[in-house]
Scaffold this active site. Structure first.
Site, PDB file in Angstrom:
ATOM      1  N   SER A 264       0.855  -1.185   0.000  1.00  0.00           N
ATOM      2  CA  SER A 264       0.000   0.000   0.000  1.00  0.00           C
ATOM      3  C   SER A 264       0.890   1.234   0.000  1.00  0.00           C
ATOM      4  O   SER A 264       2.081   1.158   0.270  1.00  0.00           O
ATOM      5  CB  SER A 264      -0.898   0.017   1.217  1.00  0.00           C
ATOM      6  OG  SER A 264      -0.105   0.277   2.356  1.00  0.00           O
ATOM      7  N   LYS A 265       0.243   2.354  -0.282  1.00  0.00           N
ATOM      8  CA  LYS A 265       0.981   3.597  -0.320  1.00  0.00           C
ATOM      9  C   LYS A 265       1.613   3.855   1.049  1.00  0.00           C
ATOM     10  O   LYS A 265       2.711   4.355   1.175  1.00  0.00           O
ATOM     11  CB  LYS A 265      -0.014   4.698  -0.647  1.00  0.00           C
ATOM     12  CG  LYS A 265       0.603   5.844  -1.367  1.00  0.00           C
ATOM     13  CD  LYS A 265      -0.482   6.577  -2.094  1.00  0.00           C
ATOM     14  CE  LYS A 265      -0.226   8.046  -2.073  1.00  0.00           C
ATOM     15  NZ  LYS A 265      -1.315   8.830  -2.575  1.00  0.00           N
ATOM     16  N   ARG A 266       0.857   3.460   2.080  1.00  0.00           N
ATOM     17  CA  ARG A 266       1.342   3.710   3.428  1.00  0.00           C
ATOM     18  C   ARG A 266       2.563   2.839   3.762  1.00  0.00           C
ATOM     19  O   ARG A 266       3.549   3.326   4.295  1.00  0.00           O
ATOM     20  CB  ARG A 266       0.204   3.465   4.424  1.00  0.00           C
ATOM     21  CG  ARG A 266       0.361   4.365   5.566  1.00  0.00           C
ATOM     22  CD  ARG A 266      -0.801   4.531   6.472  1.00  0.00           C
ATOM     23  NE  ARG A 266      -0.323   5.395   7.524  1.00  0.00           N
ATOM     24  CZ  ARG A 266      -0.348   6.712   7.482  1.00  0.00           C
ATOM     25  NH1 ARG A 266      -0.874   7.327   6.455  1.00  0.00           N
ATOM     26  NH2 ARG A 266       0.141   7.417   8.471  1.00  0.00           N
ATOM     27  N   GLY A 268       4.463   1.748   1.677  1.00  0.00           N
ATOM     28  CA  GLY A 268       5.466   2.317   0.794  1.00  0.00           C
ATOM     29  C   GLY A 268       6.144   3.490   1.446  1.00  0.00           C
ATOM     30  O   GLY A 268       7.364   3.574   1.492  1.00  0.00           O
ATOM     31  N   ALA A 269       5.349   4.368   1.991  1.00  0.00           N
ATOM     32  CA  ALA A 269       5.920   5.574   2.586  1.00  0.00           C
ATOM     33  C   ALA A 269       6.866   5.190   3.717  1.00  0.00           C
ATOM     34  O   ALA A 269       7.935   5.759   3.862  1.00  0.00           O
ATOM     35  CB  ALA A 269       4.809   6.455   3.102  1.00  0.00           C
TER      36      ALA A 269
END
Ligand code: GLU
Length: 508
Positions: A264-266, A268-269
């Protein structure tokens, strides 16, 4: 392959994340491999999701990675403009052509009417409402209404969208370079909106029109676009462009490090997915997230790592420069199954690149970061520091963090080791060592080593009695590069001062 043309077509809705960079990279690599053209096209027709600054971010991120487009906004090219918002007037005629040929229709349904229909369908047991062949005749559109009513509505300036009329009872086949033949039942497909009320095309129409007009030969994109491809195949056919339809290749998902589900983007971050920090994504900034660049990654290590997220050369070789990747890359070695995002592997690649780089090249990269921290040293000194530390670090920034003592005084001493190794009665001996070192005309590593060894022999001391103390004086810790090499680099004056500082601290 002649004149191949590939495009990376991001929507400027946020930062470029790892999945996007990988897509750009694969397009770039295939273009380079066959002497083709790599194009950047900004798909900014969705005004609601537009994020100012995102386009520049994408351009900067590609530049940093070394995968710059041959054509695109700011790059020129004869197929422009390369921003869809600047091509706005181009799409309507194709929507009209589709309507005239019976492949699309005007839909006048208001959001309230759509909601009411969704609710009615739900009550009737249809929980997956889609505006499709089964529903369209129950809606208000140019297929279900009298011609005269339609004309009157259009003449009155009523709001409408244009929808694709998906034919019923057909199998739509997509030939995918990675997945082989993928089939969709047209009865499962909805009548996608292709032109919106504001006259803007949706992704589907703009994407197909532009791929056609820009003579794109290969579409390489994420797996999430595979279902849309059925609609795209229909659009190519209805617009009469089937014979020049590009080849499609849908890339595997990037999975969480655990392999459980999509990254997920999270996630990923947290793992350092975007290339740079995301100033506009406040939720991510709260996690004090930094990007690959700020982490201290080498762009070549990032592209090497990304190339392997879903592709492998079929050999044991892992280190590939961008140039080598361009030669080795091929779609038939891209896997169908998801690729696990392994941040440790990214770090491993980075270590390999740092170790392989010359000290001078490392110094060149690190000097600007060092300057930001107020460390002003000569290139030669920086190259020396890099030479001593490069085998021990993962990121460029580690050279400045772990090796801060090359640029400023030691901040703290390893007290634990000192309490074990320091014998107060030896203070005068270490004073002698200090002056012996200071008397050296030549301060090479060999010379200081000679002095230290004679000192040990004369005083019946072992390495363990002397070197940890010297190391702590120089760097605060017992870890790090060879002590004599450090001494040579820091120089006589500085070493004298550091030994003296430590002696003052332990034997005031
Ligand atoms: N604009 C789409 C995106 O944001 C492009 C998908 C495609 O490559 O067709 O990813």
């Amino acid at each position: 392959m002649q004149n191949i043309r590939l495009r990376f077509a991001p929507s400027p809705t946020g930062a470029l994340h790892i999945g996007g960079v990988r897509t750009a990279l694969y397009n770039y690599l295939l273009a380079r491999k066959h002497g083709g053209t790599f194009i950047l096209r900004i798909e900014d027709t969705d005004q609601n999701r537009y994020v100012p600054g995102a386009e520049q971010y994408i351009v900067d991120a590609l530049k940093w990675c070394g995968i710059e487009p041959d054509e695109g906004p700011g790059y020129g090219g004869t197929y422009g403009p390369y921003r869809q918002s600047e091509r706005k007037d181009l799409y309507g005629q194709y929507a009209l052509q589709l309507i005239e040929n019976g492949h699309a229709y005007y839909a006048f349904d208001t959001p309230e009417e759509l909601d009411a229909r969704r609710l009615a369908e739900k009550e009737a047991g249809n929980h997956t409402f889609k505006y499709d062949g089964k529903i369209r005749m129950k809606m208000r559109n140019s297929l279900s209404m009298e011609k005269s009513d339609v004309s009157a509505l259009l003449a009155s300036g009523a709001d409408y969208t244009v929808r694709l009329k998906v034919p019923s009872g057909e199998t739509v086949t997509v030939q995918d370079q990675i997945r082989g033949e993928v089939s969709f039942q047209s009865d499962e497909l909805d009548d996608k909106v292709i032109l919106k009320g504001d006259g803007m095309p949706t992704y589907h129409l703009a994407n197909i029109v532009d791929d056609h007009l820009m003579e794109i030969t290969h579409v390489i994109r994420g797996e999430e676009w595979l279902p849309s491809t059925a609609h795209h195949v229909l659009l190519y056919r209805f617009l009469g462009w089937e014979s020049s339809m590009p080849e499609f290749a849908h890339l595997p998902l990037i999975l969480k490090p655990s392999g459980n589900g999509k990254l997920s983007k999270r996630d990923g971050a947290k793992l350092g997915i975007p290339v740079f920090p995301l100033s506009w994504e406040s939720d991510v900034v709260e996690d004090s997230f930094i990007g690959f660049r700020e982490f201290g990654f080498d762009p070549a290590a990032v592209t090497n790592f990304l190339a392997f997220l879903g592709w492998n050369p079929g050999t044991e070789q892992e280190i590939f420069s961008l140039e080598a990747l361009s030669q080795a890359f091929s779609l038939d070695k891209v896997s169908k199954s998801g690729a696990r995002f392994d941040f440790d592997k990214a770090k491993w690649f980075n270590q390999q690149y740092i170790q392989a780089a010359s000290n001078e090249k490392l110094a060149e990269v690190i000097q600007p970061i060092a300057a930001e921290r107020g460390y002003v040293v000569s290139n030669q000194f920086m190259a020396g520091v890099c030479g001593l530390l490069k085998e021990r670090v993962t990121f460029y920034t580690d050279i400045l963090n772990d090796g801060y003592y090359f640029f400023e005084s030691v901040k703290e001493y390893d007290e634990k080791t000192l309490s074990k190794k320091w014998k107060p009665e030896r203070a005068p001996l270490f004073e002698t060592l200090r002056s012996d070192l200071n008397a050296l005309p030549d301060y090479s590593a060999a010379a200081t080593e000679g002095v230290v060894k004679s000192f040990m022999a004369a005083n019946e001391l072992g390495f363990g009695d002397v070197l940890p103390i010297l190391r702590i004086a120089l760097s605060g810790t017992t870890k790090g590069p060879g002590v004599f090499e450090m001494m040579e680099l820091l120089g006589k004056e500085e070493i004298d001062k550091r030994i003296s500082d430590l002696l003052h601290q332990v034997a005031p």
